[in-house]
Design an enzyme around this catalytic site. Sequence first.
Site, PDB file in Angstrom:
ATOM      1  N   SER A 551       0.848  -1.177   0.000  1.00 18.46           N
ATOM      2  CA  SER A 551       0.000   0.000   0.000  1.00 18.46           C
ATOM      3  C   SER A 551       0.897   1.244   0.000  1.00 18.46           C
ATOM      4  CB  SER A 551      -0.963  -0.041   1.189  1.00 18.46           C
ATOM      5  OG  SER A 551      -1.990   0.899   1.022  1.00 18.46           O
ATOM      6  N   ASP A 632      -8.435  -5.457  -5.986  1.00 14.80           N
ATOM      7  CA  ASP A 632      -8.004  -4.279  -5.235  1.00 14.80           C
ATOM      8  C   ASP A 632      -8.529  -3.039  -5.952  1.00 14.80           C
ATOM      9  OD1 ASP A 632      -6.788  -2.288  -3.815  1.00 14.80           O
ATOM     10  OD2 ASP A 632      -4.735  -2.987  -4.132  1.00 14.80           O
ATOM     11  N   HIS A 664      -7.102  -5.720  -1.646  1.00 17.15           N
ATOM     12  CA  HIS A 664      -5.905  -4.990  -1.217  1.00 17.15           C
ATOM     13  C   HIS A 664      -5.054  -5.833  -0.279  1.00 17.15           C
ATOM     14  CE1 HIS A 664      -3.676  -1.285  -1.095  1.00 17.15           C
ATOM     15  NE2 HIS A 664      -3.810  -1.141   0.209  1.00 17.15           N
TER      16      HIS A 664
END
Length: 689
Positions: A551, A632, A664
């Site tokens: 991320s 995601d 994600h």
Amino acid sequence: MTLRYALLPLCLLTALPALAATRGFDVRDMVALDRVSSPLLTPDGGTVIFAKRQVDKASDKASTGLWLRNLRTRDAAPPKRLTPDGWNVNSPELSADGKTVYFLSAKSGRQQLYALPLAGGAPRQLTNFALDVDSYRIAPQGDRVAFSAGVFQDCGSDLGCTQKRLDAKKNAKASGVVFDQLFVRHWDTWNDGRRNSLFVAPLPGDAKAKPVVGASAISVTLAGDIPSKPFGGSEDYTWAPDGQSLVASVRVAGREEPWSTNFDLYRLDAAGKAAPVNLTAANPAWDAGPVFSADGKTLYYRAMKRPGFEADRFGLMAMDVASGKTREIAPQWDRSAGEIVPSADGATVYTTADDLGQHPLFAVDTASGKVRTVADGGSVGAPVLAGNTLAFTRNSLKSGDQVFVADADGQHPRAITASAGEQLPDVAFGDYEQFQFKGWNDETVHGYVVKPYNYQPGKTYPVAFLIHGGPQGSFGNGWSYRWNPQTYAGQGYAVVMIDFHGSTGYGQAFTDAISQHWGDRPLEDLQKGWAAAQQQYKFLDGDKACALGASYGGYMVYWMAGNWNQPWKCLVDHDGVFDNRTMGYATEELWFSESENGGTPWQNPAGYEKFNPVLHVDKWKVPMLVIHGQQDFRIPVEQGLAAFSALQRKGIASKFLYFPDENHWVLKPQNSILWHDTVNGWLKQHIGQ
């Protein structure tokens, strides 16, 4: 005070095999560990109930049951299973008298509400709705249930209407969908028109009564999602003690949803007759987590102050229900509050918060705002209080959650469930230590170093340098089933983690420092932290190190590839931001990119380009493993594909690990094993072990 951790009862310890710790921790250990959660206490504080997830080795499938432990006995008896074998349950809640436990299960084919006497017996199905019950709250009087389900809201109270529409869509010849506003998709789900909505239904009066059906449910919702998507649950709403109304945290539906963080608390009539009332209209930011005092005179909740910023500090609030007046309980406490658990007399509120690389449980005096630590030494969660008994979960860098009980002031804690080390007596875990150094602006920054499982003084070890996401998050003293330092320590690597500027738990100014500074201040902290760690811990082999992140941590890996690639023999990027400008248009929760980059991409294009990794690909040279999931929608898969294309076009050693069924995060056990095997193989290829 420092929490002292009790050993397992002797009967449990003696049941464990007498094995010496001879190997490191592996991902296969991680996915097979028992996981405990959701502690409850009977009103007298004499019994603790909790959920335990277990993996069946023969079928490789996980299921969750409820267990209980009588705390009044001192004979060290282990917890006993409460729900029957073969049942998979979740979301336990106790009746007001503590004699019945409620839970959700899909045993009937759809997830419905069940009840089970603590004294024993068979589970009894209470609802038989046409849709899954996603969350619920039992009324204080025990006669009704508030529950949420995903519905088409124009169906009103008709739950069957939603299922009919879904069936019609499934059988339609055309598959196209027309959207006229955002969200088109959110987290990992495409918008099909349904919203999480709140209903109230009566509960069966006696054991012989049939389960209630949808015709008896009343819609008490309003336009918006209750609970919020994608992560909201029953903590988003609560019953008033008199059972006449509920209070829920809601972001009202509309075109501004994707760039708004304005959640308000609404009072909802439990009979579905009176219009909803906005209790926090004066605050344009996030109001969350409503909890009533025992007497119903005070409503406690958490509130942010800045609109459009999801990482603002959550202050502890108290609202006088009669007058509607609000006050912040501890305005000088520079921490962001978590769960809220009021004491019976209302003099104290218990809450958790990130704090200097830990996540302790605090007790806050509601009159003075004075804060004291009740339980620390890791990451504490799910606190519950009954009488003079406190129960909570705790994990650390060496163990997943355990259930603990203690006195109300945190004294005399004892473990009710086993640690990871007690479940895996043949596994050696890496020891860890927190360190600090002077980072950006000459301010103190903290980090952790984890030794390899086979550490020997005088030897040096290759290093996994982990970078957390968020970016307003923390790699602190806690356990993760996705990014777990012990899975690297178990392969013979040392681990270094830095809580750079932007991390939580060090004051709101420290957290705010990263906004519009993604590429400079955190990078300076990482550089100085890497140097400080090598200076303080001579067993770190700085010539054999790989950097890994997901991320925002993945963004930083891309950024480092073009701006600080000298120390690294390899890089691993999971679901990172490669092109910040495209991210500003393609992500679903637009408030995040807009707050972090100082506006929209067309209002402030320079803000998106200033620290954009895509502009520095010409300097990329370090081998990189890129990982991304198709589902995601927070950082779409095209970001990872574009980065891999750049690596391949430049002739840099690279691999792309693609998950068609993950969001994600990587959540499926077998996918987690593949993820870790691929990452560990990449590290072994480039730094050995």
